[in-house]
Design a protein around this motif. Structure first.
Motif, PDB file in Angstrom:
ATOM      1  N   LEU A 185      11.121   8.377  24.370  1.00  0.00           N
ATOM      2  CA  LEU A 185       9.766   8.840  24.054  1.00  0.00           C
ATOM      3  C   LEU A 185       9.384  10.062  24.870  1.00  0.00           C
ATOM      4  CD1 LEU A 185       7.238   5.887  23.716  1.00  0.00           C
ATOM      5  CD2 LEU A 185       7.278   7.953  22.365  1.00  0.00           C
ATOM      6  N   GLY A 186      10.009  10.203  26.035  1.00  0.00           N
ATOM      7  CA  GLY A 186       9.674  11.311  26.917  1.00  0.00           C
ATOM      8  C   GLY A 186       9.980  12.679  26.314  1.00  0.00           C
ATOM      9  N   VAL A 187      10.998  12.782  25.474  1.00  0.00           N
ATOM     10  CA  VAL A 187      11.395  14.115  25.001  1.00  0.00           C
ATOM     11  C   VAL A 187      10.622  14.575  23.768  1.00  0.00           C
ATOM     12  CG1 VAL A 187      13.758  13.798  25.879  1.00  0.00           C
ATOM     13  CG2 VAL A 187      13.301  13.430  23.459  1.00  0.00           C
ATOM     14  N   VAL A 188       9.891  13.685  23.100  1.00  0.00           N
ATOM     15  CA  VAL A 188       9.315  14.090  21.823  1.00  0.00           C
ATOM     16  C   VAL A 188       7.859  14.551  21.885  1.00  0.00           C
ATOM     17  CG1 VAL A 188      10.873  12.640  20.504  1.00  0.00           C
ATOM     18  CG2 VAL A 188       8.654  11.737  21.149  1.00  0.00           C
ATOM     19  N   ALA A 189       7.172  14.220  22.990  1.00  0.00           N
ATOM     20  CA  ALA A 189       5.730  14.474  23.058  1.00  0.00           C
ATOM     21  C   ALA A 189       5.371  15.918  22.727  1.00  0.00           C
ATOM     22  CB  ALA A 189       5.209  14.118  24.443  1.00  0.00           C
ATOM     23  N   ASP A 190       6.141  16.875  23.241  1.00  0.00           N
ATOM     24  CA  ASP A 190       5.774  18.277  23.077  1.00  0.00           C
ATOM     25  C   ASP A 190       6.275  18.897  21.781  1.00  0.00           C
ATOM     26  OD1 ASP A 190       4.542  18.187  25.522  1.00  0.00           O
ATOM     27  OD2 ASP A 190       6.397  18.710  26.592  1.00  0.00           O
ATOM     28  N   VAL A 191       7.241  18.275  21.135  1.00  0.00           N
ATOM     29  CA  VAL A 191       7.833  18.936  19.970  1.00  0.00           C
ATOM     30  C   VAL A 191       7.499  18.286  18.630  1.00  0.00           C
ATOM     31  CG1 VAL A 191       9.716  20.036  21.235  1.00  0.00           C
ATOM     32  CG2 VAL A 191      10.054  17.751  20.321  1.00  0.00           C
ATOM     33  N   ALA A 192       7.216  16.977  18.625  1.00  0.00           N
ATOM     34  CA  ALA A 192       7.038  16.303  17.332  1.00  0.00           C
ATOM     35  C   ALA A 192       5.601  16.386  16.846  1.00  0.00           C
ATOM     36  CB  ALA A 192       7.457  14.847  17.456  1.00  0.00           C
ATOM     37  N   GLY A 241      -2.487   8.795   8.597  1.00  0.00           N
ATOM     38  CA  GLY A 241      -1.111   8.868   9.069  1.00  0.00           C
ATOM     39  C   GLY A 241      -0.696   7.711   9.958  1.00  0.00           C
ATOM     40  N   ARG A 242      -1.604   6.746  10.154  1.00  0.00           N
ATOM     41  CA  ARG A 242      -1.252   5.656  11.058  1.00  0.00           C
ATOM     42  C   ARG A 242      -0.953   4.363  10.312  1.00  0.00           C
ATOM     43  NH1 ARG A 242      -3.377   5.348  16.986  1.00  0.00           N
ATOM     44  NH2 ARG A 242      -1.494   4.084  16.850  1.00  0.00           N
ATOM     45  N   GLY A 243       0.074   3.674  10.766  1.00  0.00           N
ATOM     46  CA  GLY A 243       0.411   2.383  10.198  1.00  0.00           C
ATOM     47  C   GLY A 243       1.054   1.511  11.261  1.00  0.00           C
ATOM     48  N   SER A 244       0.886   0.188  11.139  1.00  0.00           N
ATOM     49  CA  SER A 244       1.521  -0.727  12.084  1.00  0.00           C
ATOM     50  C   SER A 244       1.980  -1.969  11.327  1.00  0.00           C
ATOM     51  CB  SER A 244       0.535  -1.135  13.183  1.00  0.00           C
ATOM     52  OG  SER A 244       1.062  -2.236  13.917  1.00  0.00           O
ATOM     53  N   TYR A 287       0.727   8.043  21.637  1.00  0.00           N
ATOM     54  CA  TYR A 287       0.753   7.944  23.109  1.00  0.00           C
ATOM     55  C   TYR A 287      -0.555   7.384  23.639  1.00  0.00           C
ATOM     56  CZ  TYR A 287       5.088  10.572  23.604  1.00  0.00           C
ATOM     57  OH  TYR A 287       6.383  10.947  23.553  1.00  0.00           O
ATOM     58  N   LYS A 288      -1.660   7.816  23.031  1.00  0.00           N
ATOM     59  CA  LYS A 288      -2.966   7.404  23.527  1.00  0.00           C
ATOM     60  C   LYS A 288      -3.266   5.949  23.217  1.00  0.00           C
ATOM     61  CE  LYS A 288      -5.457  10.938  22.139  1.00  0.00           C
ATOM     62  NZ  LYS A 288      -6.494  11.624  21.437  1.00  0.00           N
ATOM     63  N   ARG A 289      -2.986   5.555  21.949  1.00  0.00           N
ATOM     64  CA  ARG A 289      -3.379   4.210  21.518  1.00  0.00           C
ATOM     65  C   ARG A 289      -2.324   3.601  20.605  1.00  0.00           C
ATOM     66  NH1 ARG A 289      -9.141   3.928  18.802  1.00  0.00           N
ATOM     67  NH2 ARG A 289      -8.302   5.608  17.545  1.00  0.00           N
ATOM     68  N   PRO A 290      -1.280   3.012  21.171  1.00  0.00           N
ATOM     69  CA  PRO A 290      -0.274   2.391  20.298  1.00  0.00           C
ATOM     70  C   PRO A 290      -0.875   1.190  19.564  1.00  0.00           C
ATOM     71  CG  PRO A 290       0.181   1.882  22.605  1.00  0.00           C
ATOM     72  CD  PRO A 290      -0.945   2.880  22.602  1.00  0.00           C
ATOM     73  N   ALA A 291      -0.381   0.943  18.341  1.00  0.00           N
ATOM     74  CA  ALA A 291      -0.919  -0.165  17.541  1.00  0.00           C
ATOM     75  C   ALA A 291       0.149  -1.221  17.279  1.00  0.00           C
ATOM     76  CB  ALA A 291      -1.470   0.378  16.219  1.00  0.00           C
ATOM     77  N   HIS A 292       1.243  -1.159  18.037  1.00  0.00           N
ATOM     78  CA  HIS A 292       2.282  -2.184  17.921  1.00  0.00           C
ATOM     79  C   HIS A 292       2.772  -2.540  19.329  1.00  0.00           C
ATOM     80  CE1 HIS A 292       5.858  -4.373  16.742  1.00  0.00           C
ATOM     81  NE2 HIS A 292       5.451  -4.317  15.489  1.00  0.00           N
ATOM     82  N   PRO A 303       0.505  10.132  14.200  1.00  0.00           N
ATOM     83  CA  PRO A 303       0.602  11.479  14.761  1.00  0.00           C
ATOM     84  C   PRO A 303       0.953  11.327  16.241  1.00  0.00           C
ATOM     85  CG  PRO A 303      -1.440  11.228  13.505  1.00  0.00           C
ATOM     86  CD  PRO A 303      -0.830   9.872  13.617  1.00  0.00           C
ATOM     87  N   VAL A 304       1.756  12.243  16.767  1.00  0.00           N
ATOM     88  CA  VAL A 304       2.383  11.995  18.059  1.00  0.00           C
ATOM     89  C   VAL A 304       1.391  11.685  19.191  1.00  0.00           C
ATOM     90  CG1 VAL A 304       2.710  14.455  18.641  1.00  0.00           C
ATOM     91  CG2 VAL A 304       4.190  12.735  19.627  1.00  0.00           C
ATOM     92  N   HIS A 305       0.321  12.472  19.303  1.00  0.00           N
ATOM     93  CA  HIS A 305      -0.551  12.271  20.459  1.00  0.00           C
ATOM     94  C   HIS A 305      -1.350  10.979  20.364  1.00  0.00           C
ATOM     95  CE1 HIS A 305       0.768  15.844  22.333  1.00  0.00           C
ATOM     96  NE2 HIS A 305       0.585  16.498  21.196  1.00  0.00           N
ATOM     97  N   GLU A 306      -1.657  10.575  19.122  1.00  0.00           N
ATOM     98  CA  GLU A 306      -2.380   9.313  18.948  1.00  0.00           C
ATOM     99  C   GLU A 306      -1.534   8.127  19.352  1.00  0.00           C
ATOM    100  OE1 GLU A 306      -4.787   8.529  15.695  1.00  0.00           O
ATOM    101  OE2 GLU A 306      -4.970  10.641  15.127  1.00  0.00           O
TER     102      GLU A 306
END
Ligand code: ATP
Ligand code: MG
Length: 355
Positions: free
Chosen positions: A238-245, A341-344, A266-271, A261-264
């Motif tokens: 997960l560390g490598v994707v934050a800035d590019v995805a 764009g969010r699903g769990s 990180y902020k609030r996982p739903a699983h 969406p990538v930043h969401e």
């Protein structure tokens, strides 16, 4: 014959059949299933995966070893081992056409030209007895009919493009004469040579050390923007994707368990699985604290637990989790507003994201 320019068109090359009037998703995977028929039984490696990628967009596919990330990519690329592999169900649309219904010949024209792949291990993907310049130039000789000299010039241009220092002097070197990071740049150059619409990078930086990882990832992201390509970035980090995805699909036991969406994400996982992955990233501001690890191991695909495959490892599991497979459902705010764009795929996504 003239050389194809950056837009993929010149006067002498006919416009592609699927031309510029197509404006749907570049790639769309729908309800994809892949199974392997082995001596010990049928391993269901991919169980109904859906995802899409647009031009200029980066989708990161994340998950532990064996979750089906590479098998999905191999199905898209058309390089799955069949047998033992089998695609019993699903569709893979490339610019609106289902590649699973195409002839071998049609498929071959897409592979490499329209969809290119970058693998983790450059040394085993490059031919050790041919120079790097020869291997890069081959793309132009075979696909564009360039002369040896023209192809070599193109190879140097590509090596410059992926920032290999002193490209002209190194074009006649062999793969083993380059460092791991430089070899991975050469793999990126090979993938770029035919200016594909989509690149699938399967753990492209896993074999590199951390600083080189970041450089190669930045280069890939930069080129992707410049060429407006779609990018599928497969990783377990997960560390490598934050800035590019732009967006992430988290896989577990052959299913997508969360998309966001990538930043969401990180902020609030739903699983709970995503939460576990996030909690296992080392953080500089928590020095000295013991690092969290998700307990247990991913399931053996021949003996997947009933219900949610993650239930034996899940801190939130209840009875329903052991009997019912949760579908990937839309994720919403507490007031019911759907989060785009969010699903769990968790029976308890509400508690996980809002709890
Ligand atoms: N050719 C094959 N024959 C039998 N089983 C296979 C084959 N290829 C893959 N599998 C199985 O399919 C499952 C998914 O594998 P896959 O390579 O997609 O995992 P992954 O998510 O890419 O993991 P990693 O992070 O280790 O690369 C695994 O259980 C693997 O053993
Ligand atoms: Mg893999």
């Amino acid at each position: 014959m003239s050389i194809i320019d950056n837009t993929g068109k010149t006067a002498t090359v006919p416009a592609p059949r699927d031309g510029d009037d197509y404006n749907g998703p570049l790639l769309e995977v729908r309800d994809l299933h892949v199974e392997f028929h082995t001596r010990d039984g049928v391993a269901k490696a991919v169980n109904g995966v859906n995802y899409s990628v647009n031009a200029g967009e980066t989708l990161a596919v994340l998950g532990e070893s064996g979750s089906g990330k590479s098998v999905t990519a191999q199905a898209i690329m058309g390089i799955l081992d069949m047998p033992p592999g089998k695609i019993p169900q699903g569709e893979i649309f490339f610019r609106g056409e289902d590649m699973l219904k195409m002839s071998y010949e049609e498929r071959r024209k897409i592979r490499g030209r329209k969809i290119a792949m970058i693998f983790q291990d450059a040394l085993s993907s490059l031919n050790p007895v041919l120079t790097v310049g020869y291997q890069l130039g081959e793309m132009y000789r075979v696909h564009h009919g360039l002369s040896k000299k023209e192809a070599k010039a193109k190879a140097i241009e590509l090596m410059d493009k992926v920032k290999i220092p002193a490209a002209a002097a190194r074009v006649n070197d062999y793969p083993h004469q380059f460092s791991g990071g430089m070899r991975q740049r050469i793999m990126i150059a090979m993938a770029l040579a035919l200016e594909p619409d989509l690149i699938i990078a399967d753990e492209p930086t896993t074999a590199l050390d951390v600083t080189v990882q970041a450089q190669v990832m930045d280069l890939l992201a930069e080129l992707q923007r410049e060429y407006n390509m779609g990018l599928i970035l497969i990783t377990h980090d997960l560390g490598v994707v934050a800035d590019v995805a732009d967006k992430i699909a988290v896989m577990y036991a052959g299913r997508i368990v969360e998309t966001a969406p990538v930043h969401e994400l990180y902020k609030r996982p739903a699983h709970p699985y995503t939460r576990g992955l996030l909690d296992s990233i080392p953080r500089l501001d928590q020095k000295g604290q013991e690092l969290y690890a998700i307990k247990g191991l991913p399931p053996n695909l021949l003996r997947v637990p009933t219900g949610c495959a993650f239930n034996p490892r899940c801190p939130k599991a209840e009875d329903i989790c052991r009997t019912e497979i949760p579908a990937l459902a839309p994720v919403a705010e507490q007031d019911g507003t759907e989060l785009p764009g969010r699903g769990s795929a968790c029976h308890f996504w509400k508690e996980t994201i809002h709890g």
